[in-house]
Design a protein around this motif. Structure first.
Motif, PDB file in Angstrom:
ATOM      1  N   MET A   1      54.345  30.281 -21.025  1.00  0.00           N
ATOM      2  CA  MET A   1      54.190  30.328 -22.458  1.00  0.00           C
ATOM      3  C   MET A   1      52.763  30.723 -22.797  1.00  0.00           C
ATOM      4  O   MET A   1      51.822  30.192 -22.220  1.00  0.00           O
ATOM      5  CB  MET A   1      54.513  28.946 -23.041  1.00  0.00           C
ATOM      6  N   TYR A   2      52.615  31.662 -23.719  1.00  0.00           N
ATOM      7  CA  TYR A   2      51.293  32.025 -24.193  1.00  0.00           C
ATOM      8  C   TYR A   2      51.362  32.358 -25.676  1.00  0.00           C
ATOM      9  O   TYR A   2      52.437  32.560 -26.241  1.00  0.00           O
ATOM     10  CB  TYR A   2      50.696  33.168 -23.379  1.00  0.00           C
ATOM     11  N   ALA A   3      50.188  32.371 -26.299  1.00  0.00           N
ATOM     12  CA  ALA A   3      50.111  32.645 -27.732  1.00  0.00           C
ATOM     13  C   ALA A   3      48.956  33.593 -27.997  1.00  0.00           C
ATOM     14  O   ALA A   3      47.974  33.620 -27.249  1.00  0.00           O
ATOM     15  CB  ALA A   3      49.907  31.356 -28.509  1.00  0.00           C
ATOM     16  N   ILE A   4      49.088  34.369 -29.058  1.00  0.00           N
ATOM     17  CA  ILE A   4      48.012  35.242 -29.513  1.00  0.00           C
ATOM     18  C   ILE A   4      47.558  34.714 -30.870  1.00  0.00           C
ATOM     19  O   ILE A   4      48.376  34.503 -31.763  1.00  0.00           O
ATOM     20  CB  ILE A   4      48.486  36.701 -29.626  1.00  0.00           C
ATOM     21  N   PHE A   5      46.255  34.455 -30.991  1.00  0.00           N
ATOM     22  CA  PHE A   5      45.716  33.919 -32.232  1.00  0.00           C
ATOM     23  C   PHE A   5      44.478  34.694 -32.641  1.00  0.00           C
ATOM     24  O   PHE A   5      43.898  35.431 -31.844  1.00  0.00           O
ATOM     25  CB  PHE A   5      45.402  32.419 -32.094  1.00  0.00           C
ATOM     26  N   SER A   6      44.088  34.538 -33.904  1.00  0.00           N
ATOM     27  CA  SER A   6      42.876  35.206 -34.388  1.00  0.00           C
ATOM     28  C   SER A   6      41.845  34.156 -34.768  1.00  0.00           C
ATOM     29  O   SER A   6      42.182  33.098 -35.320  1.00  0.00           O
ATOM     30  CB  SER A   6      43.194  36.102 -35.588  1.00  0.00           C
ATOM     31  N   HIS A   7      40.590  34.464 -34.452  1.00  0.00           N
ATOM     32  CA  HIS A   7      39.480  33.576 -34.787  1.00  0.00           C
ATOM     33  C   HIS A   7      38.213  34.419 -34.879  1.00  0.00           C
ATOM     34  O   HIS A   7      37.898  35.173 -33.955  1.00  0.00           O
ATOM     35  CB  HIS A   7      39.317  32.489 -33.725  1.00  0.00           C
ATOM     36  N   GLY A   8      37.524  34.335 -35.972  1.00  0.00           N
ATOM     37  CA  GLY A   8      36.273  35.069 -36.128  1.00  0.00           C
ATOM     38  C   GLY A   8      36.465  36.572 -36.185  1.00  0.00           C
ATOM     39  O   GLY A   8      35.601  37.316 -35.741  1.00  0.00           O
ATOM     40  N   ALA A  14      46.023  33.069 -25.368  1.00  0.00           N
ATOM     41  CA  ALA A  14      45.777  31.719 -24.862  1.00  0.00           C
ATOM     42  C   ALA A  14      46.971  31.207 -24.081  1.00  0.00           C
ATOM     43  O   ALA A  14      48.106  31.361 -24.505  1.00  0.00           O
ATOM     44  CB  ALA A  14      45.486  30.778 -26.022  1.00  0.00           C
ATOM     45  N   LYS A  15      46.687  30.612 -22.920  1.00  0.00           N
ATOM     46  CA  LYS A  15      47.684  29.902 -22.123  1.00  0.00           C
ATOM     47  C   LYS A  15      47.208  28.469 -21.959  1.00  0.00           C
ATOM     48  O   LYS A  15      46.017  28.185 -22.064  1.00  0.00           O
ATOM     49  CB  LYS A  15      47.832  30.541 -20.743  1.00  0.00           C
ATOM     50  N   LYS A  16      48.125  27.574 -21.677  1.00  0.00           N
ATOM     51  CA  LYS A  16      47.769  26.171 -21.500  1.00  0.00           C
ATOM     52  C   LYS A  16      46.852  26.012 -20.285  1.00  0.00           C
ATOM     53  O   LYS A  16      47.121  26.548 -19.212  1.00  0.00           O
ATOM     54  CB  LYS A  16      49.035  25.342 -21.312  1.00  0.00           C
ATOM     55  N   GLY A  17      45.721  25.316 -20.476  1.00  0.00           N
ATOM     56  CA  GLY A  17      44.763  25.086 -19.407  1.00  0.00           C
ATOM     57  C   GLY A  17      43.707  26.164 -19.262  1.00  0.00           C
ATOM     58  O   GLY A  17      42.794  26.036 -18.445  1.00  0.00           O
ATOM     59  N   GLN A  18      43.784  27.230 -20.044  1.00  0.00           N
ATOM     60  CA  GLN A  18      42.843  28.340 -19.948  1.00  0.00           C
ATOM     61  C   GLN A  18      41.544  28.018 -20.701  1.00  0.00           C
ATOM     62  O   GLN A  18      41.551  27.284 -21.679  1.00  0.00           O
ATOM     63  CB  GLN A  18      43.491  29.584 -20.551  1.00  0.00           C
ATOM     64  N   ILE A  41      53.884  33.938 -30.504  1.00  0.00           N
ATOM     65  CA  ILE A  41      54.110  32.991 -29.413  1.00  0.00           C
ATOM     66  C   ILE A  41      55.225  33.538 -28.539  1.00  0.00           C
ATOM     67  O   ILE A  41      56.274  33.937 -29.038  1.00  0.00           O
ATOM     68  CB  ILE A  41      54.484  31.594 -29.938  1.00  0.00           C
ATOM     69  N   VAL A  42      54.983  33.568 -27.212  1.00  0.00           N
ATOM     70  CA  VAL A  42      55.989  34.024 -26.258  1.00  0.00           C
ATOM     71  C   VAL A  42      56.297  32.856 -25.334  1.00  0.00           C
ATOM     72  O   VAL A  42      55.418  32.343 -24.655  1.00  0.00           O
ATOM     73  CB  VAL A  42      55.477  35.231 -25.440  1.00  0.00           C
ATOM     74  N   ASN A  43      57.568  32.435 -25.333  1.00  0.00           N
ATOM     75  CA  ASN A  43      58.029  31.350 -24.482  1.00  0.00           C
ATOM     76  C   ASN A  43      59.194  31.882 -23.659  1.00  0.00           C
ATOM     77  O   ASN A  43      60.295  32.046 -24.165  1.00  0.00           O
ATOM     78  CB  ASN A  43      58.452  30.150 -25.326  1.00  0.00           C
ATOM     79  N   ILE A  98      42.138  25.230 -23.667  1.00  0.00           N
ATOM     80  CA  ILE A  98      43.398  25.096 -24.379  1.00  0.00           C
ATOM     81  C   ILE A  98      44.159  23.917 -23.789  1.00  0.00           C
ATOM     82  O   ILE A  98      44.492  23.910 -22.603  1.00  0.00           O
ATOM     83  CB  ILE A  98      44.235  26.384 -24.267  1.00  0.00           C
ATOM     84  N   ILE A  99      44.431  22.900 -24.619  1.00  0.00           N
ATOM     85  CA  ILE A  99      45.155  21.720 -24.165  1.00  0.00           C
ATOM     86  C   ILE A  99      46.666  21.934 -24.258  1.00  0.00           C
ATOM     87  O   ILE A  99      47.397  21.652 -23.319  1.00  0.00           O
ATOM     88  CB  ILE A  99      44.752  20.484 -25.001  1.00  0.00           C
ATOM     89  N   ASP A 100      47.106  22.458 -25.409  1.00  0.00           N
ATOM     90  CA  ASP A 100      48.550  22.610 -25.601  1.00  0.00           C
ATOM     91  C   ASP A 100      48.823  23.640 -26.695  1.00  0.00           C
ATOM     92  O   ASP A 100      48.007  23.836 -27.584  1.00  0.00           O
ATOM     93  CB  ASP A 100      49.174  21.268 -25.993  1.00  0.00           C
ATOM     94  N   ILE A 101      49.984  24.290 -26.590  1.00  0.00           N
ATOM     95  CA  ILE A 101      50.465  25.207 -27.621  1.00  0.00           C
ATOM     96  C   ILE A 101      51.718  24.563 -28.209  1.00  0.00           C
ATOM     97  O   ILE A 101      52.695  24.340 -27.506  1.00  0.00           O
ATOM     98  CB  ILE A 101      50.783  26.591 -27.031  1.00  0.00           C
TER      99      ILE A 101
END
Length: 104
Positions: A1-8, A14-18, A41-43, A98-101
């Motif tokens: 599972m990974y997610a794409i997010f925007s910041h700044g 992002a993947k869990k633990g990365q 989000i891709v699961n 990253i702790i969790d998605i």
């Protein structure tokens, strides 16, 4: 599972633990925080795409450290005009883990 997010103004994967380097965030080291601007989000084979963001989804992160990048040199030069200008820049960053998605 990974997610794409925007910041700044930038987009990150992002993947869990990365561990990811973001633009500077004004929180103390060791604090947990959430990111709400999730674009996708891709699961496994399930894909959720936001319009522009996915509602009711978060990324939980922990701030590891703050720092500055390596110095980059900016040189402006015009030939035959006796003009040369040098400048340096070091960008501030914050490393997060990253702790969790959370996807609902």
């Amino acid at each position: 599972m990974y997610a794409i997010f925007s910041h700044g103004g930038k987009q990150y994967t992002a993947k869990k633990g990365q561990i990811i380097r973001l633009e500077k965030i004004n929180f103390k080291v060791g604090l947990n925080f959430t990111i709400n601007n999730i674009l996708m989000i891709v699961n496994n084979k399930k894909v959720k795409i936001g319009n522009p963001n996915i509602i009711n989804s978060n990324i939980l992160g922990n701030i590891i450290r703050h720092g500055r990048e390596k110095k980059i040199k900016i040189i402006k030069f015009k030939r035959r005009k006796h003009y040369k200008k040098q400048q340096g820049h070091r960008q501030y960053f914050t490393e997060i883990k990253i702790i969790d998605i959370i996807s609902k």
